[in-house]
Design a protein around this motif. Structure first.
Motif: not given
Length: 700
Positions: A301-317
């Motif tokens: 996941a780190c190698a993908a190069g995208i670290l989220p700017p914060g910790n707000r999570l949205g889930v769609i299921t």
């Protein structure tokens, strides 16, 4: 032998050599001395390869040399694949020939016995004197795919040839490291460098971390360690990686046993085996993985190069149950799940009237029938700036090529519209589909729980801690001679800046009564003995004594009980102190870790501190800001912040006391085993310590 101009030095010669000699080179590519030559040829190494073997004129089609001294130029890197009896002379030969670095496969040294350890240390000392870095002995070697450097005898490369990429791996264990590499390779990861450090006579994992931190090809650093010998060097290397923006994912196994003296205090017992490593990782923002699977997931996941700017999570299921599962995991992973705005919820219900539009968004199985609904719902979720991370649980949709015909363009549009957001797809799909989606910038993780672990890890890695101030260690001071009973401990700690409640020492029942009357009732009575670290365990504490009669009776009963339960203890009277009310009992402590030095503990205190174990540790030096942050690591923080209408405690005063304790421990680090202040009563204004134990470090 001619000199080679501008040769790489230090770890550059190890990781990016331009010429490589192999001592003990073999024509058989299956042998330890043959595999490096074979791998270098397969990998297309463009530098010079010098097989050294006095019995063969050629090795695998290359001219061989009888001795290292016969090479036309000094080699940047010399690989030693010789028996242990020949190792010391091989090192001397490298020194005479001006090698840039040494890589030693040879075993039979520090991992065997003390004689082997002494030989290993002697070789390392000779290399240091000559300015040559040595990897090993007893190591599996290294590889650098981009430069075609493959100096290893690992059979793992025979079935999983590495491709260049951004993940660097440093492991003390060769087998552990190559297993992790293989799992990463199977997931499509590219490797910048791999190194197994073995016995670490010279080059250790910390040195590798520091080099990787400055390496332009490395994006992510993965480490596996059983322990380290130099805590300061490890902390400095991790801090450098953090400063350079290189995420570190660590697997720490094994133990780092604290001294036996430390276990005599609550602090030592609670520190256990890994608190210092946890603290070192926390201060540098390292993610400590709890499984190999987690380590691989987070590294990818780190190698993908995208670290989220914060910790707000949205889930769609498409499964309400999975949405609940993800919500259950969110708080434990440090993720916030804000509800969608009311207008957005209304628009989702217009699309699917029986959906749950809050967050998690339960799109229901209706999106399977009309797959365009999924993209429209996600578009609604992403309006504004409500989420930093989005997890979509799509079950088995990835197995349907027809479904993917609709999903691929929708996902590509989504990725382009929100390049800074982290998107994780939870569904089952063929490997080719996974690679395709990961190339687009999505993470694909089948298990929703694993997805939540990765999301939490990336959110924490983005929130890098502030660098520690660079401050020299204060001069070490010795503890004063003589017994350190509670009164002496309080005197020393009070001089260091820790506030204590007023008290008096009584040598008799009459003195105890007089002291209580002078201090004012109610009072506490505690036996004074250099032999008793935990007085309450033997009946040595009496609380809330309201008059002279109760003090006298408590003295007699306490002395009888202590004498019966601890007959060996020397009793020197008792301490009399006024009762402190209206606060929260906390514990402040320090133990000396053998690798990292003073380790400061804070948590909820009292006699049940080891039962509740609500404590957190930090390494020194400790700033006030770090102490305040440490308070947020305990579950009982609401008690200090004013839970259920109670007044909040003075956290600034509490932080000042913890910083003072850390400073005391740093100054006395060479003679101290542990300190414990339990309880330190936090008050709405200020705070006071009412008990203290100092344990010396035993000689040797």
């Amino acid at each position: 032998m001619a000199e080679q101009a501008a040769r790489p030095q230090g770890l550059d010669a190890l990781f990016r050599p331009r010429s490589i000699a192999v001592l003990g080179a073999s024509s058989d590519p299956r042998k330890i001395g043959g595999r490096p030559v074979d791998y270098l040829l397969q990998g297309g190494f463009t530098g010079a390869i010098y097989p050294v073997n006095p019995a063969q004129p050629t090795v695998q089609g290359l001219p061989a040399y009888p001795r290292l001294e016969d090479l036309p130029v000094p080699a940047d890197l010399v690989v030693i694949a010789l028996p242990a009896r020949m190792a010391e002379e091989a090192v001397e030969s490298c020194i005479r020939c001006g090698a840039g670095a040494i890589l030693m496969f040879t075993s039979g040294f520090g991992e065997v016995d003390e004689v082997g350890r002494a030989r290993q240390d002697a070789m390392a000392a000779r290399c240091r004197q000559a300015g040559i870095r040595m990897l090993g002995p007893n190591c599996l070697g290294l590889f650098n795919p981009a430069d075609g450097v493959f100096c290893t005898f690992s059979a793992s490369l025979q079935g999983t040839w590495p491709k260049p990429g951004g993940i660097a791996i440093a492991s003390q264990s060769g087998a552990f490291g190559t297993y992790c590499y293989t799992l990463l390779h199977q997931r499509g990861a590219g490797i910048s460098h791999f190194v197994a450090t073995g016995n670490e006579a010279d080059v250790d994992v910390a040195a590798c971390i520091a080099w990787f931190a400055e390496d332009p090809a490395t994006q992510v650093i993965v480490i596996s360690i059983e322990g380290c010998r130099d805590g300061a060097r490890m902390r400095a290397a991790l801090a450098l990686a953090s400063a350079r923006g290189k995420p570190v994912v660590a697997m720490k196994v094994g133990t780092s046993a604290l001294g036996a003296d430390a276990a005599a205090s609550h602090t030592g017992a609670l520190a256990g085996t890994d608190a210092a490593y946890d603290s070192a990782f926390a201060e540098a923002g390292v993610h400590r993985a709890q499984s190999i699977e987690e380590m691989v997931d987070v590294a990818l996941a780190c190698a993908a190069g995208i670290l989220p700017p914060g910790n707000r999570l949205g889930v769609i299921t498409i499964s309400g149950g999975v949405g609940v599962l993800l919500a259950d995991h969110a708080e434990a992973r440090g993720l916030a799940m804000p509800a969608l705005p009311a207008a957005a919820q209304s628009r989702i219900l217009e699309l699917v009237p029986f959906a749950n539009p809050r967050n998690p968004v339960d799109a229901t199985a209706q999106v399977v029938n009309d797959r365009t609904l999924l993209g429209r719902m996600i578009d609604i979720m992403m309006e504004g700036d409500g989420f930093d991370i989005v997890i979509a649980f799509l079950a088995l949709m990835g197995l349907s090529e027809r479904a993917m015909e609709t999903l691929r363009p929708m996902l590509a549009r989504l990725r382009a519209a929100h390049p800074d957001k982290l998107f994780i797809l939870c569904f089952v799909c063929p490997p080719a589909t996974r690679l395709d989606l990961e190339a687009m910038g999505f993470l694909v993780i089948e298990d929703p729980s694993r997805a939540m672990t990765v999301a939490g890890a990336l959110a924490r890695l983005r929130a890098r801690p502030a660098p520690l101030p660079a401050a020299p260690l204060p001069p070490a001071l010795s503890l004063p001679p003589g017994p350190l009973d509670e009164a002496a401990a309080k005197r020393l700690l009070g001089e260091a800046g820790i506030p204590f409640a007023p008290e008096r020492t009584a040598r008799s029942v009459m003195e105890a009564v007089a002291a209580a009357e002078a201090l004012g009732f109610p009072v506490a009575l505690k036996v004074l003995s250099v032999d008793l670290a935990h007085k309450s365990d033997v009946g040595g504490v009496r609380l809330n004594l309201r008059d002279a009669t109760e003090v006298a009776a408590a003295w007699e009963a306490m002395m009888r009980e202590v004498a019966a339960k601890a007959p060996q203890a020397r009793l020197d009277g008792a301490l009399v102190a006024p009762m402190i009310t209206g606060g929260v009992e906390t514990v402040l402590g320090v133990t000396i870790d053998p690798v990292f030095g003073p380790l400061v503990m804070f948590g909820l205190g009292g006699v049940f501190v080891e039962v509740f174990r609500d404590v957190v540790f930090r390494l020194t030096p400790l700033t006030r800001e770090a102490a305040l942050a440490q308070f947020h690591g305990i579950r009982g923080l609401p008690l200090l912040q004013g839970a259920r209408g109670r007044p909040p405690m003075d956290l600034q005063a509490l932080a000042d006391a913890l910083v003072a304790l850390a400073g005391f421990a740093l100054r006395h680090r060479d003679s101290l085993a542990s300190v414990e202040i339990n309880p330190f009563i936090a008050l709405p204004q200020g705070g006071v310590a009412v008990d203290a134990v100092i344990l010396r470090r035993e000689a040797g």
